[in-house]
Design a protein around this motif. Structure first.
Motif, mmCIF file in Angstrom:
data_model
loop_
_atom_site.group_PDB
_atom_site.id
_atom_site.type_symbol
_atom_site.label_atom_id
_atom_site.label_comp_id
_atom_site.label_asym_id
_atom_site.label_seq_id
_atom_site.Cartn_x
_atom_site.Cartn_y
_atom_site.Cartn_z
ATOM 1 N N TYR A 87 0.801 -1.222 0.000
ATOM 2 C CA TYR A 87 0.000 0.000 0.000
ATOM 3 C C TYR A 87 0.836 1.275 0.000
ATOM 4 N N ALA A 88 0.314 2.285 -0.658
ATOM 5 C CA ALA A 88 0.916 3.628 -0.609
ATOM 6 C C ALA A 88 -0.183 4.636 -0.863
ATOM 7 N N LYS A 89 0.091 5.844 -0.416
ATOM 8 C CA LYS A 89 -0.904 6.899 -0.622
ATOM 9 C C LYS A 89 -0.185 8.227 -0.803
ATOM 10 N N THR A 90 -0.578 8.969 -1.812
ATOM 11 C CA THR A 90 -0.125 10.353 -1.907
ATOM 12 C C THR A 90 -1.318 11.189 -2.360
ATOM 13 N N GLY A 91 -1.654 12.145 -1.544
ATOM 14 C CA GLY A 91 -2.731 13.063 -1.892
ATOM 15 C C GLY A 91 -4.017 12.333 -2.188
ATOM 16 N N ALA A 92 -4.557 12.615 -3.375
ATOM 17 C CA ALA A 92 -5.881 12.108 -3.708
ATOM 18 C C ALA A 92 -5.859 10.683 -4.240
ATOM 19 N N ARG A 93 -4.698 10.065 -4.244
ATOM 20 C CA ARG A 93 -4.719 8.690 -4.733
ATOM 21 C C ARG A 93 -3.973 7.762 -3.801
ATOM 22 N N ASN A 152 -1.530 20.531 -10.175
ATOM 23 C CA ASN A 152 -1.782 19.870 -8.895
ATOM 24 C C ASN A 152 -2.513 18.544 -9.031
ATOM 25 N N ALA A 153 -2.592 18.083 -10.217
ATOM 26 C CA ALA A 153 -3.273 16.811 -10.414
ATOM 27 C C ALA A 153 -2.482 15.694 -9.733
ATOM 28 N N ALA A 154 -3.140 14.573 -9.562
ATOM 29 C CA ALA A 154 -2.527 13.497 -8.780
ATOM 30 C C ALA A 154 -1.207 13.020 -9.385
ATOM 31 N N GLU A 205 -8.314 14.746 -12.693
ATOM 32 C CA GLU A 205 -9.314 14.282 -11.714
ATOM 33 C C GLU A 205 -10.599 15.085 -11.851
ATOM 34 N N LYS A 206 -11.185 14.977 -12.991
ATOM 35 C CA LYS A 206 -12.330 15.848 -13.253
ATOM 36 C C LYS A 206 -13.650 15.283 -12.735
ATOM 37 N N VAL A 207 -13.666 14.020 -12.411
ATOM 38 C CA VAL A 207 -14.909 13.443 -11.896
ATOM 39 C C VAL A 207 -14.885 13.477 -10.375
ATOM 40 N N MET A 208 -15.861 14.151 -9.825
ATOM 41 C CA MET A 208 -15.910 14.284 -8.359
ATOM 42 C C MET A 208 -16.808 13.215 -7.749
ATOM 43 N N GLY A 209 -16.474 12.846 -6.542
ATOM 44 C CA GLY A 209 -17.361 12.006 -5.755
ATOM 45 C C GLY A 209 -17.493 10.578 -6.232
#
Ligand SMILES: O=C(O)CCC(=O)C(=O)O
Ligand SMILES: [Fe+2]
Length: 643
Positions: free
Chosen positions: A231-237, A410-412, A530-534
């Motif tokens: 596992y890893a995580k950075t920001g929105a992903r 600032n995209a992932a 990351e244009k699709v929200m939610g």
């Protein structure tokens, strides 16, 4: 392929020349590409330089790199030095200085001559807002194009399995598409598409149901190379990373010592790989069912049948329940399929790019052996590594509803080309992958059309079933493959003109003689918008990567021509001689570059104007890289922990 020089990645590049009649004290700087002909050189050749034009923040910098230094990591170090960066800096996935390195990423290349292919990366000063709504390539009327104007390479397991002609036609199609568009879509079998669907569903569940603390426990770092699994995580992903980790009694101990959740890897390195080389056989059988199937090249041997290692992923930590028990077999099957498919594509793709068979073998030898190669197999000179070079990443991107668009900067992912040879990525459940055309002349929304089409047949959630489009797999060329091809072109070029010896500036201002030059392959530049929200986006790219310690192709005659015992073969007549190098000395070339050749020798296309970087500008670039690339990662500067 060459026997690797023992030159340490940590040592400065040796520049001093021994006296003409003294045998070299160390292994020559110029490892022999095919045999040991050059091991008894009496007079090492002078340094040969290749110039990389890097576009950073709107400015062009011209960085000399010693061409015969072939270790990927050494070249990276020189690029970093040329930019005035200190040690211990990571550029786009490889670390300069001590530690580890991964294949190429030239932040941008501007070709002054035809033999270089242009990759223009827009400057960070380009307004991000102008990039947020990318103009799409207009779909051409040609029916061979896909839903969004993405040409479909007709490379399916079915077409591969039929006849050699189809196999090669498919590969030519793939090559054409990658060269002209930067992206190709290939169709996987229905069976594989089903597996992609299952894998996406299980990934969604894993990201949703497992607490972060538990997820982190699956992370395992190997040595100080920054290679990890889990596992890893950075920001929105966040993502789950699968690599082969065959382990075994002895390996298990050394690797287990370095398990941790920290991105800071241990100081202990994994043992050096065995650096003898040879053509790596390609396992075609699982892909190509019949005896009549074409091997990748006439002399590629299929491995002899025998049982593979028990568990090529034995050192991985898999997620706990309630992740479905099929998560592990599904992910390893996904890895195996994409690994096999990418290995299967590589040799014929290279052939379709006019790479001669022996050079194809050189490229293949840069790969880890197929992970299911039996331990005692004689089909490859490399034992399977403790941790594989190639990676499967199962990502989840999530952007909360009503949050502002991150924009390109600032995209992932930031805009980047993938390291390595090839990326294969089954289409995601939510569009996001945005590519840039190979000439940076437009953006391609590579997934929107496919996902939209698939959602017509999707279930209520719209997240688990993309319908028929699940068969779509995006293919992109990585930066190392592009670089390797460039070097092979150079070699072919110099062989063709016989213009070697005496030191050569490898700025190709001589006429190419070869009828079918190796075709350049631009790396696929892309980012995730990351244009699709939610809505969680699951993507599952597989990166086929060479061993970081593998050697880049060199120009064999560069060394041979300096050997008193092995004089150069007589060169073919050349109408346009290469000028003697002004850099044939111990000193590195001046930075900026040596004089531009006379107009009469220049290639037809006029070179774009090059600037000379002042020390202040170099400092600016270094600052830029540190502040912008690593903080915001707009150019895919990646942290060590990302690997
Ligand atoms: O998630 C994606 O579709 C692409 C990710 C990506 O570009 C990368 O990991 O290099
Ligand atoms: Fe990527």
């Amino acid at each position: 392929m060459a026997v690797e020089s023992p030159t340490s990645a940590h040592a400065p590049a040796p520049m001093a020349q021994p006296p003409p009649d003294a045998p070299p004290k160390t292994t020559p700087l110029y490892p022999p590409p095919h045999e040991s002909k050059m091991s008894d050189l009496h007079v090492p050749p002078p340094p040969i330089y290749q110039y990389y034009n890097m576009l950073l923040d709107g400015k062009v910098y011209r960085i000399p790199v010693r061409l015969p230094l072939m270790r990927i990591e050494e070249v990276h170090k020189q690029l970093g030095d040329g930019l005035g960066l200190g040690e211990d800096v990571t550029i786009s996935g490889f670390k300069i200085g001590s530690g580890t390195y991964f294949p190429f990423f030239h932040l941008g290349r501007l070709p002054p001559w035809d033999i270089y292919e242009p990759i223009l990366v827009p400057s960070s000063s380009t307004s991000p807002s102008s990039l947020r709504s990318p103009p799409f390539f207009a779909p051409p009327s040609d029916s061979t194009y896909g839903p969004l104007g993405i040409p479909l390479a007709h490379l399916t397991p079915a077409s591969l399995a039929t006849t050699p002609d189809l196999y090669h036609a498919a590969s030519r199609s793939l090559a054409d598409v990658l060269c002209t568009t930067g992206y190709a879509v290939v169709r996987a079998s229905k069976e594989d598409a089903n597996m992609f669907r299952v894998a996406r569903r299980e990934a969604l569940q894993y990201f949703k149901d497992i607490p972060e603390e538990e997820k982190k426990k699956t992370r395992k770092v190997f040595g100080n190379e920054g290679k990890f699994v889990g596992y890893a995580k950075t920001g929105a992903r966040e993502w789950f990373q699968v690599r082969t980790t065959p382990g075994g009694e002895v390996r298990q101990k050394s690797s287990e010592e370095h398990v941790g959740t920290s991105a800071q890897a241990s100081e202990t390195r994994l043992p050096e790989e065995n650096n003898t080389t040879g053509p790596a056989a390609i396992e075609l059988r699982p892909m190509l069912p019949s005896e009549t199937l074409p091997p990748t090249s006439p002399d590629t041997k299929l491995p002899s049948p025998s049982s593979p290692p028990d568990d090529p992923f034995s050192l991985m930590h898999w997620p706990p329940a309630p992740t479905p028990s099929s998560f592990r077999p599904t992910m390893t099957a996904l890895y195996a399929t994409l690994d096999r498919l990418s290995r299967l594509m590589l040799p014929p793709l290279l052939s379709a790019l006019n790479v001669p068979t022996h050079m194809v073998h050189e490229v293949e030898a840069m790969l880890d052996p197929p992970f299911d190669t039996p331990p005692n197999s004689t089909s490859t000179d490399h034992p399977p590594p403790e941790v594989g070079s190639s990676v499967l990443r199962v990502y989840q991107y999530y952007r909360a509803p009503n949050t502002p668009l991150p924009g390109l900067a600032n995209a992932a992912t930031g805009l980047h080309a993938d390291m390595g040879f090839l990326t294969l990525s089954p289409v995601s459940n939510v569009p996001g992958l945005v590519g840039m055309g190979p000439r940076c002349d437009g953006w391609v929304d590579v997934e929107s059309g496919l996902v939209a089409q698939g959602e017509k047949g999707a279930d209520a959630e719209g997240e688990e079933d993309n319908g028929a489009v699940d068969e779509a797999v995006f293919v992109m060329a990585g930066d190392t493959l592009s670089e390797v091809l460039r070097r092979l072109r150079l070699r072919e070029h110099f062989e063709a003109v016989g213009a070697l010896g005496g030191g050569v500036n490898v700025e190709p201002n001589v006429e190419r003689k070869s009828k079918d030059p190796i075709t350049a392959l631009p790396p696929g530049l892309h980012y995730v918008d990351e244009k699709v929200m939610g809505k969680a986006r699951i993507s599952m790219p597989f990166f086929l990567r060479p061993r970081p310690t593998s050697l880049l192709p060199v120009l064999p005659q560069l060394s041979v021509s300096f050997s008193s015992d092995h004089p150069s073969p007589a060169p073919p007549p050349s109408t346009t001689p290469v000028p003697s190098s002004p850099t044939a000395s111990d000193a590195p070339p001046s930075f900026p570059p040596p004089p531009v050749p006379p107009a009469s020798l220049a290639a037809p296309a006029p070179p774009p104007p090059l600037r000379t970087a002042t020390p202040e500008e170099i400092q600016t670039v270094a600052d830029f890289i540190e502040k912008e690339v690593f903080m915001k990662r707009p150019w895919s500067g990646r942290a060590k922990g990302d690997y």
